[in-house]
Design an enzyme around this catalytic site. Sequence first.
Site, PDB file in Angstrom:
ATOM      1  N   CYS A   1      -1.075   0.527  -1.949  1.00  0.00           N
ATOM      2  CA  CYS A   1      -0.792   0.242  -0.538  1.00  0.00           C
ATOM      3  C   CYS A   1      -0.276   1.486   0.176  1.00  0.00           C
ATOM      4  O   CYS A   1      -0.611   1.728   1.340  1.00  0.00           O
ATOM      5  CB  CYS A   1       0.211  -0.898  -0.432  1.00  0.00           C
TER       6      CYS A   1
ATOM      7  N   GLU B   1      -0.255  -5.878   2.225  1.00  0.00           N
ATOM      8  CA  GLU B   1      -0.503  -4.687   3.033  1.00  0.00           C
ATOM      9  C   GLU B   1      -1.994  -4.381   3.138  1.00  0.00           C
ATOM     10  O   GLU B   1      -2.506  -4.078   4.223  1.00  0.00           O
ATOM     11  CB  GLU B   1       0.220  -3.474   2.434  1.00  0.00           C
TER      12      GLU B   1
END
Length: 254
Positions: free
Chosen positions: A136, A105
């Site tokens: 993330c 991510e």
Amino acid sequence: MKKNVFVFIIITLILGCKNQKYYTELIINPVLERENMNHIQQEIDDIYSLLTYSLVYKDWQPESLPRSKRRGYNIGALLVDKNNLPVKFELNCINSTDNATQHGEVRAITSYLENTRSFNLSGFTVYTTLEPCVMCAGMMTMTAVKRVVYGQRDVEYSKAFERLAIDTRPIGGFAPYPRRVLAQASDIQYCKDLDMMYREFLEKDDEKILAKFLASNQAKEVYQRATDQFLNYKVNFDENRSIYQRALEFYISK
């Protein structure tokens, strides 16, 4: 006063517990409810969830591969813009970079923003193969991501978005974080299969390391089935035929 202290103790125990009964929901009411989606959007989510599994499977790294030669974990993240176009995919690369921040991510978001000179990801959806960690989740929150759909639940590092949305002001804490990202597990069968298999893995394996499960033949078999379905997907709604075609082209380009 005693009541507030009791509530605070309960919440602390829930959030701090490292060995929760498998995916036990928080005692407090769920903070992030599932979006009321129509069937067309549900199919879009299925297509992009399948694509994300397939891209991870395309670069699958088995447990037998020495750690020194591994890219990272078998986890990936796909960015889909507000027009439902796939624009960026990245894999977990914590080993090849020797950098613990290099989750799929993080890599996808930073790379896309730098390459396009965009300020944020307003209106974007992120599809991941694993529920995002707090790092993330924080990055997605700060970049104004609209939705996250993940293909497997985590355990110890789960509920990051929900934790950001908890209101602890009644017990002397803080308001929820100002921004909100709608996070939900995929409704696709492979998500359920992985959750079930990981539950069995936790009961049998002494190390209980998620990365070990994600390199197992069991997990690989699920990702292979997801890839097979993606490559032979039968679109149900005419509106989504172009979506699937773009997803297929994106897969082929990688």
